[in-house]
Design a protein around this motif. Structure first.
Motif, mmCIF file in Angstrom:
data_model
loop_
_atom_site.group_PDB
_atom_site.id
_atom_site.type_symbol
_atom_site.label_atom_id
_atom_site.label_comp_id
_atom_site.label_asym_id
_atom_site.label_seq_id
_atom_site.Cartn_x
_atom_site.Cartn_y
_atom_site.Cartn_z
ATOM 1 N N ILE A 272 5.129 -16.554 3.139
ATOM 2 C CA ILE A 272 3.938 -16.396 2.305
ATOM 3 C C ILE A 272 3.133 -15.159 2.718
ATOM 4 N N ALA A 273 2.920 -15.008 4.018
ATOM 5 C CA ALA A 273 1.973 -13.995 4.502
ATOM 6 C C ALA A 273 2.623 -12.872 5.296
ATOM 7 N N GLY A 274 3.939 -12.892 5.403
ATOM 8 C CA GLY A 274 4.603 -11.835 6.159
ATOM 9 C C GLY A 274 4.265 -10.468 5.591
ATOM 10 N N ASN A 275 4.066 -9.515 6.466
ATOM 11 C CA ASN A 275 3.767 -8.138 6.071
ATOM 12 C C ASN A 275 2.414 -8.000 5.361
ATOM 13 N N TRP A 276 1.509 -8.938 5.583
ATOM 14 C CA TRP A 276 0.217 -8.923 4.894
ATOM 15 C C TRP A 276 -0.583 -7.658 5.200
ATOM 16 N N GLU A 277 -0.403 -7.092 6.360
ATOM 17 C CA GLU A 277 -1.173 -5.903 6.743
ATOM 18 C C GLU A 277 -0.757 -4.653 5.964
ATOM 19 N N ARG A 278 0.357 -4.737 5.265
ATOM 20 C CA ARG A 278 0.833 -3.597 4.457
ATOM 21 C C ARG A 278 0.533 -3.772 2.969
ATOM 22 N N LYS A 279 -0.002 -4.929 2.599
ATOM 23 C CA LYS A 279 -0.244 -5.213 1.178
ATOM 24 C C LYS A 279 -1.571 -4.645 0.692
ATOM 25 N N ARG A 280 -1.611 -4.384 -0.608
ATOM 26 C CA ARG A 280 -2.841 -3.940 -1.247
ATOM 27 C C ARG A 280 -3.849 -5.098 -1.230
ATOM 28 N N PRO A 281 -5.145 -4.780 -1.160
ATOM 29 C CA PRO A 281 -6.163 -5.843 -1.078
ATOM 30 C C PRO A 281 -6.076 -6.898 -2.179
ATOM 31 N N VAL A 282 -5.785 -6.513 -3.424
ATOM 32 C CA VAL A 282 -5.743 -7.497 -4.501
ATOM 33 C C VAL A 282 -4.657 -8.543 -4.243
ATOM 34 N N LEU B 265 -3.058 -4.854 -11.970
ATOM 35 C CA LEU B 265 -3.705 -5.371 -10.751
ATOM 36 C C LEU B 265 -3.893 -4.264 -9.737
ATOM 37 N N ASN B 266 -2.886 -3.408 -9.592
ATOM 38 C CA ASN B 266 -3.003 -2.313 -8.634
ATOM 39 C C ASN B 266 -4.021 -1.270 -9.078
ATOM 40 N N GLY B 267 -4.372 -1.284 -10.350
ATOM 41 C CA GLY B 267 -5.362 -0.342 -10.860
ATOM 42 C C GLY B 267 -6.806 -0.767 -10.641
ATOM 43 N N LEU B 268 -7.011 -1.999 -10.176
ATOM 44 C CA LEU B 268 -8.379 -2.449 -9.900
ATOM 45 C C LEU B 268 -8.939 -1.684 -8.703
ATOM 46 N N ASN B 269 -10.215 -1.292 -8.780
ATOM 47 C CA ASN B 269 -10.790 -0.614 -7.620
ATOM 48 C C ASN B 269 -11.269 -1.638 -6.602
ATOM 49 N N PHE B 270 -11.662 -1.158 -5.433
ATOM 50 C CA PHE B 270 -11.990 -2.055 -4.329
ATOM 51 C C PHE B 270 -13.142 -2.993 -4.674
ATOM 52 N N LEU C 299 0.847 -1.188 0.000
ATOM 53 C CA LEU C 299 0.000 0.000 0.000
ATOM 54 C C LEU C 299 0.887 1.244 0.000
ATOM 55 N N PRO C 300 0.448 2.313 -0.632
ATOM 56 C CA PRO C 300 1.274 3.526 -0.676
ATOM 57 C C PRO C 300 1.229 4.315 0.637
ATOM 58 N N HIS C 301 2.212 5.174 0.803
ATOM 59 C CA HIS C 301 2.236 6.167 1.878
ATOM 60 C C HIS C 301 2.098 5.579 3.276
ATOM 61 N N GLY C 302 2.636 4.410 3.518
ATOM 62 C CA GLY C 302 2.610 3.826 4.857
ATOM 63 C C GLY C 302 1.236 3.384 5.329
ATOM 64 N N GLU C 303 0.272 3.271 4.402
ATOM 65 C CA GLU C 303 -1.068 2.824 4.795
ATOM 66 C C GLU C 303 -1.024 1.366 5.225
ATOM 67 N N VAL D 193 -7.895 0.504 4.928
ATOM 68 C CA VAL D 193 -8.616 0.492 3.651
ATOM 69 C C VAL D 193 -9.729 -0.558 3.566
ATOM 70 N N LEU D 194 -9.710 -1.541 4.453
ATOM 71 C CA LEU D 194 -10.758 -2.566 4.437
ATOM 72 C C LEU D 194 -11.869 -2.220 5.421
ATOM 73 N N PRO D 195 -13.098 -2.606 5.127
ATOM 74 C CA PRO D 195 -14.156 -2.487 6.132
ATOM 75 C C PRO D 195 -13.764 -3.284 7.383
ATOM 76 N N ARG D 196 -14.125 -2.760 8.549
ATOM 77 C CA ARG D 196 -13.690 -3.337 9.823
ATOM 78 C C ARG D 196 -14.000 -4.835 9.939
ATOM 79 N N GLU D 197 -15.222 -5.232 9.596
ATOM 80 C CA GLU D 197 -15.604 -6.641 9.747
ATOM 81 C C GLU D 197 -14.827 -7.541 8.785
ATOM 82 N N LEU D 198 -14.591 -7.077 7.578
ATOM 83 C CA LEU D 198 -13.806 -7.858 6.614
ATOM 84 C C LEU D 198 -12.372 -8.018 7.121
#
Length: 189
Positions: free
Chosen positions: A121-131, A181-186, A70-74, A79-84
């Motif tokens: 496989i999943a390290g740093n998953w919280e920093r990755k873009r949803p796609v 892939l990064n151009g896909l919207n949510f 994700l850009p800018h340290g997000e 970016v995800l809905p809380r429940e998701l």
């Protein structure tokens, strides 16, 4: 029977001939026995082999890793809905718990640890873009975990090409893979 297999091999009739072969991103052991001899022969007789990406190049691998962030340290939580996000976190906690049971004795015999495999496989998953998280989650199944350590078909062929001293290259750059892939919207993801 070998003769009944569809090779997915296209031949460009010239001297020497050129070939186009469609691969799939799965462990090569799952498909190798189903690749017809004509495709294997074309690979072996070719002096140059070009792949989608150069998976043997560390810059390609690091480029793929950085484009997934994700850009800018997000964070994904931003970016995800809380429940998701909560469901995703619970699922990844479950995967981490199950991983030791899914690993094969052969993987453990090679010194592969469940924590290491999960982080690979999943390290740093919280920093990755949803796609990219979606693609990662799709690969976190018992079947896929059991085949970790076996190269995907593209990588296996690239390693074989290097071993056989063939000229290798890539037809795409990391950006050409990432930007669409990064151009896909949510909602598309």
């Amino acid at each position: 029977q070998q003769g009944d297999l569809n090779s997915f091999l296209w031949t460009i009739r010239r001297d020497p001939p050129a070939y186009l072969f469609g691969t799939i991103h799965v462990p090569y052991t799952r498909v190798w026995d189903f690749i017809p001899d004509n495709s294997k022969a074309a690979f072996h007789t070719s002096s140059s082999v070009y792949f989608e990406l150069d998976l043997t190049d560390p810059y390609t691998i690091s480029g793929l890793a950085s484009c997934q962030m994700l850009p800018h340290g997000e964070n994904l939580q931003d970016v995800l809905p809380r429940e998701l996000y909560r469901r995703l976190k619970r699922h990844l906690d479950y995967i981490k718990l199950m991983l030791p049971h899914w690993m094969t004795p052969d993987q453990r015999g090679k010194g592969l640890y469940a924590d290491y495999l999960f982080n690979a496989i999943a390290g740093n998953w919280e920093r990755k873009r949803p796609v990219w998280v979606m693609l990662m989650v799709n690969s976190l199944t018992e079947t896929d975990i059991r085949s970790r350590g076996v190269p995907v078909l593209d990588l296996y062929l690239a390693q074989e090409a290097e071993r056989m001293k063939k000229t290798t290259g890539a037809v795409e750059r990391v950006e050409e893979q990432c930007h669409p892939l990064n151009g896909l919207n949510f909602s598309q993801v």
